[in-house]
Design an enzyme around this catalytic site. Structure first.
Site, short mmCIF file in Angstrom:
data_model
loop_
_atom_site.label_atom_id
_atom_site.label_comp_id
_atom_site.label_asym_id
_atom_site.label_seq_id
_atom_site.Cartn_x
_atom_site.Cartn_y
_atom_site.Cartn_z
N SER A 682 -14.08 -19.55 -39.98
CA SER A 682 -15.04 -19.19 -41.03
C SER A 682 -16.24 -20.14 -41.01
CB SER A 682 -14.33 -19.17 -42.38
OG SER A 682 -15.11 -18.52 -43.36
N ASP A 755 -12.39 -7.70 -40.72
CA ASP A 755 -12.71 -8.84 -41.58
C ASP A 755 -13.28 -8.34 -42.90
OD1 ASP A 755 -13.77 -11.19 -42.75
OD2 ASP A 755 -14.09 -12.09 -40.79
N HIS A 789 -9.92 -11.42 -42.59
CA HIS A 789 -10.54 -12.72 -42.36
C HIS A 789 -9.54 -13.74 -41.83
CE1 HIS A 789 -13.77 -15.56 -42.61
NE2 HIS A 789 -13.12 -16.34 -43.45
#
Length: 818
Positions: A682, A755, A789
């Site tokens: 991330s 995601d 994610h």
């Protein structure tokens, strides 16, 4: 005829050219089978995890949940509808499942006695909740026909299904215990709902949106509604019928009309119900949480008593602000039926100058009068805390400019000002007082565990040597503090809560570098101390052993050093079991940047080096230490400065952090500085790509699920408060996509194909791959099917580990060092 032949000839030439390029091009595209990493890593990923524990209200038992954090990819591939920010498993009319709870055991905290909850074989369970008196447990079971509701006896483990109830766990919890412990408030599929709408693949027209001058600076959300068909599906799957269910005879009593209900809670006296309902028109630019809604007060039969608030779509909320109108509405504890809430006084805009930002209000049954103003909150209100004294509450405010939080004690029956209990930076981990310990009373009231004026606090206990969790006793009048328990210098031990009514024993989860985690019953010392550990009489509740001990053989230590400007840095260093002093190893640095106002809090240690090294719930670079790498896990990457402008020096600061890290480990003779890789997930992936674009410190990088083009997150990202148009140069400088021509070291990009995180759309990795490839760089892109994610399927986690190791071996361990 001549033109037709010429066109055919041109097409044939283009086809030959494409075939030729496919043969000679270094850019290769293919869907490959899932890979496995080496056997030692694969075994760790496949090993069972410690059951998660939920303490009973009395503390006399633990509910141990056996779960699979990495189920088969088949689970993620089940039918899914992505609607208004929610991912809905359409087969069961429930939220998407990414883990599987396969069994539950009720373990006594006073003895070794344990009973297994009896359910059908191969059940997929969820949402377990103790009754307020600790005698029963309600939970759900996924079935082909929907989500069933079950009740288990806490003494015998005998369980049975509540017949005639299919619950919905979308948008809110599927059920809640009522105060009598005999009934549940449930969210049911409406009995006469019918089948899901049939969606035609043929559109009836274009989708249009229009903005007429209003300021709508919203985040870049994913899974939004896209058209009228999505609206119909959202309404179908999310509409629920509230009802009460008597567990003794499965009697169902419907309450009110069915609707898209996102919140429902009975008052402490069970005479009123606070209900939040979504209403049309829906929005295509924000998630359901910001849809138009009403907050209503119903009587216990479901009849409307009062509309507390009628709120519009919150798509004009100022950046990093709050919506207008009623928010944080909740029932006051220890009062029959009194509501508390706050409303913004500054238009919800954090940039607007204001003497007070929020106003706290109160309204009591029968709700026929005007709401009473209790007080004005200087900074942004963030939450209530309920003491064990009626009308005495805690509330906390947040000063955005200083990143500062203040907690007050307030008597709602008095007009005098609130008294400050805690006042500190949100980043000051060393002085964090901890969080209140709550108790659930037999009638369902949830308040602080309290003895007179003394409440209890538990926290991580950050220190320069690492976390040492604690339990404190704190006096609300004098602010005196007594330390009841603190993990010793070699153990990491968190407090779950009290084990008895007298509060002389606690339940902990204890582990050390050599001791696998287990739950422990600890007797507290008679005389509290101020700092030293107390509670030496201990008895294990469980006796778990490590099913995959390979990771525990890794050498581990906390390393601390400073960057050039004096800001302290740290990280946890993992070395292979066979490491010998003097060996210089390839290094993987795993990090995630965080923002701080000052160097003092930026340099605080926030790791737990005394934890047992065990498998994570997903992939982990720690596993690479089994293959001969040094791994600096959670290396600190502070960005220090004014919150409004700190990113002006983001590149300079991550560069200084990275250089100091490599210099220190090189000075210890542990690493080969020419064989260092950087990795992150991330925002850590964003950092990784930037370090490759702006420095030559690393041999290669591995970036998972990042955002690389900041023009696609134009109204702020992470701690950035300015918009793209207010800081265009900074957005461009910090976008690895814009610097792709500078990324010459090999970069592995991994991304979940589904995601769901705002900002990290899969296209972020896809376009960075194209940009680096188009500029002649070395890059590999791995898109994981069905993953969000974070990565959860077994196949995805194993494959990610294989990709990370192969990339590291090729471009870091065996990198050319000339």
């Amino acid at each position: 005829m001549q033109n037709t032949c010429k066109t055919s000839s041109n097409r044939h030439s283009r086809l030959l050219a494409l075939l030729f390029l496919a043969v000679i091009s270094p850019t290769l595209f293919a869907q490959t089978p899932y890979k496995l990493p080496p056997a030692d890593i694969a075994a760790v990923v496949d090993s069972p995890v410690i059951p998660s524990a939920v303490r009973s209200p009395t503390g006399e038992a633990l509910l141990l949940m056996e779960y699979r954090p990495n189920p088969s990819i088949k689970l993620l591939a089940e039918p899914l509808a992505k609607l208004a920010g929610e991912r809905i498993n359409t087969a069961i009319n429930g939220a998407q499942r990414i883990t599987e709870v396969s069994g539950m055991t009720i373990q006594s905290s006073q003895s070794k006695n344990a009973v297994k909850i009896a359910v059908p074989a191969d059940s997929r369970l969820g949402n377990p909740v103790w009754s307020h008196d600790g005698t029963k447990i309600a939970f759900t079971r996924d079935a082909a026909s929907g989500i069933e509701l079950w009740i288990a006896d806490a003494k015998t483990g005998k369980a049975s299904q509540i017949q005639g109830v299919s619950v919905v766990d979308i948008l809110d919890s599927p059920f809640a215990w009522m105060s009598d412990n005999k009934r549940l408030l449930v969210r049911m599929i409406p009995p006469k709902r019918g089948s899901a709408p049939m969606i035609s693949p043929v559109p009836t027209g274009p989708v249009t949106e229009e903005s007429t001058g209003k300021l709508a600076q919203v985040r870049t959300y994913q899974d939004l509604l896209k058209n009228a068909d999505d609206e119909r599906l959202f309404e179908h799957y999310c509409t629920v019928q509230l009802a009460t269910v008597e567990i003794a005879n499965s009697k169902i009593t419907p309450l009110g009309e069915a609707g898209i209900i996102t919140g429902s809670e009975f008052s402490p006296d069970d005479n009123y119900l606070l209900v939040t309902k979504l209403k049309k028109p829906f929005s295509y630019r924000v998630t359901w949480y910001e849809f138009a809604k009403t907050m209503e007060i119903w009587d216990k039969s479901g009849k409307l008593v009062k509309t507390l608030a009628d709120l519009p779509i919150a798509d004009q909320t100022p950046r990093q602000g709050v919506p207008l109108g009623v928010r944080n509405a909740t029932w006051q504890a220890l009062q029959p039926a009194t509501l508390l809430w706050v409303e913004a006084l500054d238009g919800g805009d954090p940039m607007k100058k204001a003497d007070a930002r929020d106003r706290m209000k109160l309204l009591s049954a029968p709700f026929s009068s005007e709401a009473k103003t209790l007080l004005d909150v200087k900074h942004r209100f963030v939450g209530f805390g309920w003491t064990a004294s009626a009308n005495q509450i805690l509330y906390t405010e947040y000063d955005r400019d200083r990143r500062w939080r203040t907690t007050y004690l307030k008597d709602l029956t008095k007009s005098d000002s609130a008294r400050i209990l805690f006042d500190l930076s949100v980043n000051d981990s060393y002085n964090d007082p901890g969080n209140p310990v709550y108790e659930t009373r037999p009638d369902g009231e949830r308040v602080f565990a309290q003895d007179g004026d003394w409440m209890y606090l538990t926290g991580n206990g950050a220190t320069p040597q690492g976390d040492r969790p604690f339990l404190d006793k704190f006096n609300l009048k004098t602010r005196e503090k007594q330390r009841l328990f603190r993990a010793n210098e070699t153990r990491y031990e968190t407090v779950l809560g009290f084990a008895n009514k007298a509060r002389t024993r606690i339940i902990t989860r204890a582990e050390s570098k050599t001791e696998y985690p287990n739950f422990v019953n600890v007797e507290l010392a008679v005389k509290p101390s101020t700092e030293t550990e107390t509670g030496t009489k201990r008895e294990n509740i469980t006796s778990f052993t490590d099913p995959a001990p390979a990771l525990a053989s890794l050498k581990k230590e906390l390393v601390k050093f400073k960057r050039a400007d004096g800001v302290p840095l740290s990280g946890t260093l993992y070395l292979p079991p066979s490491y010998k002093a003097g060996d210089r190893l390839p290094l993987i640095v795993w990090a995630y940047p965080l923002e701080y106002n000052d160097a003092a809090t930026a340099g605080q240690v926030r790791s737990a080096p005394n934890r047992y090294t065990q498998r994570s719930r997903s992939y982990s670079t720690i596993y690479l230490a089994l293959q001969g790498y040094a791994v600096l896990q959670d290396a600190t990457m502070p960005i220090v400065g004014n919150p409004e402008t700190a990113n002006d020096t983001f590149i300079e600061q991550i560069t200084a952090n990275a250089k100091a890290t490599i210099d220190h480990l090189d000075s210890l003779g542990i690493i080969d500085r020419k064989r260092v890789g950087v990795a992150g997930h991330s925002y850590g992936a964003f950092m990784t790509a930037n370090l490759l674009a702006h420095t030559d410190l690393f041999a290669a990088g591995m970036a998972c699920s990042g955002a690389y083009n900041r023009s696609l997150t134009p109204f702020g990202f992470q701690g950035e408060r300015r918009s793209y148009w207010e800081a265009t140069d900074i957005y461009t400088k910090l976008s690895p996509f814009a610097q792709a021509h500078k990324i010459k070291k090999p970069l592995l990009l991994v991304h979940g194909a589904d995601d769901d995180n705002p900002g990290t759309f899969p296209i972020q990795s896809q376009r960075l791959y194209q940009a680096i490839s188009g500029n002649g760089g070395t890059v590999r892109l791995v898109m994981l099917p069905y993953e969000a994610h974070g990565y959860s399927a077994r196949e995805s986690v194993q494959h990610t580990m294989a990709e990370l190791l192969e990339w590291a071996d090729k471009h870091i361990k065996n990198a050319k060092t000339n």
